[in-house]
Design a protein around this motif. Structure first.
Motif, short mmCIF file in Angstrom:
data_model
loop_
_atom_site.label_atom_id
_atom_site.label_comp_id
_atom_site.label_asym_id
_atom_site.label_seq_id
_atom_site.Cartn_x
_atom_site.Cartn_y
_atom_site.Cartn_z
N PRO A 45 -120.25 32.70 -36.86
CA PRO A 45 -120.78 33.24 -38.12
C PRO A 45 -121.33 32.17 -39.04
O PRO A 45 -122.31 32.40 -39.77
CB PRO A 45 -119.57 33.96 -38.74
N ARG A 46 -120.75 30.98 -39.03
CA ARG A 46 -121.31 29.89 -39.83
C ARG A 46 -122.74 29.59 -39.37
O ARG A 46 -123.64 29.34 -40.20
CB ARG A 46 -120.46 28.63 -39.70
N LEU A 47 -122.93 29.60 -38.08
CA LEU A 47 -124.26 29.35 -37.52
C LEU A 47 -125.25 30.42 -37.97
O LEU A 47 -126.40 30.12 -38.31
CB LEU A 47 -124.15 29.31 -35.99
N VAL A 48 -124.81 31.67 -37.98
CA VAL A 48 -125.68 32.77 -38.43
C VAL A 48 -126.06 32.58 -39.90
O VAL A 48 -127.24 32.68 -40.27
CB VAL A 48 -124.98 34.13 -38.23
N PHE A 49 -125.08 32.32 -40.75
CA PHE A 49 -125.35 32.13 -42.18
C PHE A 49 -126.31 30.98 -42.42
O PHE A 49 -127.27 31.10 -43.19
CB PHE A 49 -124.05 31.89 -42.94
N LEU A 50 -126.04 29.85 -41.79
CA LEU A 50 -126.87 28.67 -42.03
C LEU A 50 -128.28 28.85 -41.49
O LEU A 50 -129.25 28.36 -42.09
CB LEU A 50 -126.21 27.44 -41.40
N SER A 51 -128.43 29.57 -40.39
CA SER A 51 -129.77 29.86 -39.86
C SER A 51 -130.54 30.74 -40.82
O SER A 51 -131.75 30.54 -41.05
CB SER A 51 -129.64 30.54 -38.49
N TYR A 52 -129.86 31.72 -41.38
CA TYR A 52 -130.47 32.62 -42.37
C TYR A 52 -130.94 31.83 -43.59
O TYR A 52 -132.07 31.98 -44.06
CB TYR A 52 -129.44 33.68 -42.77
N LEU A 53 -130.08 30.99 -44.11
CA LEU A 53 -130.41 30.20 -45.30
C LEU A 53 -131.49 29.16 -45.01
O LEU A 53 -132.37 28.92 -45.84
CB LEU A 53 -129.15 29.52 -45.83
N ALA A 54 -131.45 28.56 -43.82
CA ALA A 54 -132.46 27.56 -43.46
C ALA A 54 -133.84 28.19 -43.33
O ALA A 54 -134.86 27.52 -43.54
CB ALA A 54 -132.08 26.88 -42.14
N ALA A 55 -133.88 29.48 -43.00
CA ALA A 55 -135.15 30.19 -42.88
C ALA A 55 -135.68 30.68 -44.23
O ALA A 55 -136.77 31.24 -44.31
CB ALA A 55 -135.01 31.37 -41.93
N GLY A 56 -134.88 30.51 -45.28
CA GLY A 56 -135.30 30.92 -46.60
C GLY A 56 -134.68 32.21 -47.09
O GLY A 56 -135.05 32.73 -48.14
N GLY A 57 -133.71 32.74 -46.34
CA GLY A 57 -133.05 33.96 -46.76
C GLY A 57 -132.27 33.75 -48.05
O GLY A 57 -131.70 32.68 -48.27
N GLU A 58 -132.24 34.77 -48.90
CA GLU A 58 -131.61 34.63 -50.20
C GLU A 58 -130.50 35.64 -50.44
O GLU A 58 -129.52 35.33 -51.11
CB GLU A 58 -132.67 34.77 -51.30
N ASN A 59 -130.64 36.85 -49.93
CA ASN A 59 -129.63 37.88 -50.17
C ASN A 59 -128.60 37.87 -49.05
O ASN A 59 -128.74 38.56 -48.04
CB ASN A 59 -130.30 39.26 -50.27
N VAL A 60 -127.56 37.07 -49.21
CA VAL A 60 -126.59 36.87 -48.13
C VAL A 60 -125.82 38.14 -47.78
O VAL A 60 -125.26 38.25 -46.69
CB VAL A 60 -125.59 35.74 -48.48
N ASP A 61 -125.82 39.13 -48.69
CA ASP A 61 -125.16 40.39 -48.37
C ASP A 61 -125.80 41.06 -47.15
O ASP A 61 -125.15 41.82 -46.44
CB ASP A 61 -125.21 41.35 -49.56
#
Length: 309
Positions: A45-61
Motif C-alpha cells: 500500500p505504501r507503494l500504491v500511495f507513493l505512485s499516486y502522489l508521484a503522478a500528481g494525484g491530490e485526493n488521497v481518499d
C-alpha cells in the motif's frame, strides 16, 4: 511531512481492512482479523500511495480502497502459503491454519480474496483487469514453484519466472494503478511499472536470503520454510561449483542444507542480484518527475535491501 502522511494513509488501510471483513460468521471475522491485526510491513500500500502522489494525484481518499485491495490480496496469499508450507507462525504469532485448522484457514484465505472484489468494484474495468491479471500471475507462480519443487527441477530460470509472477506482479500492478489514478501519462505509468516490478524482484530475493540467514525472532516466523519449496536448492546453484548441495531429503535435513548454502557463497551472489534489480528500479525512477514522493520511492529501495525481517 510526506512520511507522516503516508503513515496516516497506511493506518487508514488497516482500518479499511478490518471493516471490509466484518461478517455475521464469527469464525471468518475472527480469523480474518487475526491475520490483518498481526501487522506487516505494508510495503504494497505504501507503494500504491507513493505512485499516486508521484503522478500528481491530490485526493488521497480516492486511493485508499485500491491500496487496501492490493494489501488484501497479499494477506490472503499468506494464509494459503502457511497451509502449503505447514508454517505454525506468521508475523510473530500463531498462523491461521495452526489455530483454526486447514479447512477454516483455506476458507479464510478464500474469503479475503473475494473481499478484494468489493474493494475494487468502484474503480471500473481497467483497474480490475490489471488486478485480475496480477492475481492470475500470482497463482501461476505459486503453482509453478510447488510443481518444480516436487519434481526437483527448480533452476535459476524457473526461479526468476516464479518470483516475477508471485511477488513482482502485484508490486507492478499496485504502482501502475496508483500512477494511473493519479492521472500520470503513459510514460510515467510505464516507468512506475518497471520500477515496482524490479523492486518486487529485489524484495523477494532478499526475502529468500532471509529464509536462510535471518533471525526467526525478528522475522516472526521460522527460517527454512522456503527451503522446503526448493528455493534453497536453486540458491545453491549460485554458490561454489564444488559445494555439495542437493535437495532436501530425510537424510539431508533442512538445517544441514541451510549451512551448506551459507558456506557456498550463494547468499552474497543472491544479494548482488537483488542489488542489480534495485539499480534497475532506480533507473526507472529517473523518468518520474522529481518530487518528495519520488524521493520516498527511492528510499523504499534502500529499505527493501536493508530489511532484516
Amino acid at each position: 511531512m510526506l512520511q507522516e502522511r503516508v503513515d496516516d494513509l497506511v493506518g487508514e488501510v488497516d482500518q479499511k481492512l478490518r471493516n471490509i471483513v466484518l461478517t455475521d460468521i464469527d469464525l471468518l471475522e475472527e480469523a480474518s482479523h487475526h491475520i490483518i491485526d498481526s501487522g506487516g510491513k505494508r510495503v504494497r500500500p505504501r507503494l500504491v500511495f507513493l505512485s499516486y502522489l508521484a503522478a500528481g494525484g491530490e485526493n488521497v481518499d480516492d486511493i485508499v480502497a485500491l491500496a487496501s485491495a492490493v494489501e488484501l490480496v497479499h494477506t490472503a496469499t499468506l494464509v494459503h502459503d502457511d497451509i502449503n508450507d505447514h508454517s505454525l507462525t506468521r508475523r510473530g504469532q500463531i498462523s491461521v491454519h495452526a489455530r483454526w485448522g486447514r479447512t477454516f484457514a483455506l476458507l479464510t484465505g478464500d474469503y479475503l480474496f473475494t473481499k478484494v472484489y468489493e474493494l475494487m468494484a468502484p474503480y471500473g474495468s481497467e483497474y480490475n483487469i490489471i488486478m485480475a491479471d496480477a492475481c492470475v500471475k500470482l497463482v501461476e507462480g505459486e503453482t509453478q514453484q510447488a510443481a518444480a519443487a516436487k519434481a526437483g527441477s527448480l533452476d535459476q530460470e524457473t526461479y526468476r519466472s516464479i518470483i516475477g509472477r508471485k511477488t513482482a506482479s502485484l508490486f507492478e500492478a499496485g504502482a501502475r494503478m496508483g500512477a494511473m489514478l493519479g492521472n500520470g501519462n503513459a510514460v510515467l505509468v510505464e516507468a512506475m511499472g518497471n520500477y515496482a516490478y524490479n523492486l518486487g524482484l529485489a524484495f523477494q530475493i532478499v526475502d529468500d536470503v532471509l529464509d536462510i540467514v535471518g533471525d526467526p525472532e525478528a522475522m516472526g516466523k521460522p527460517v527454512g520454510s522456503d527451503v522446503l519449496q526448493g528455493t534453497g536448492a536453486v540458491m545453491a546453484q549460485n554458490g561454489r561449483k564444488d559445494a555439495d548441495i542437493g535437495v532436501v531429503s530425510e537424510a539431508d535435513p533442512i538445517k544441514k542444507l541451510m549451512n551448506q548454502i551459507r558456506e557456498s557463497g550463494a547468499v552474497d551472489i543472491a544479494l548482488a542480484q537483488a542489488d542489480e534489480r534495485a539499480n534497475r528500479a532506480r533507473q526507472a525512477l529517473q523518468q518520474v518527475p522529481a518530487s518528495p514522493a519520488r524521493d520516498q520511492l527511492e528510499s523504499l529501495i534502500d529499505l527493501v535491501l536493508a530489511r532484516e525481517q
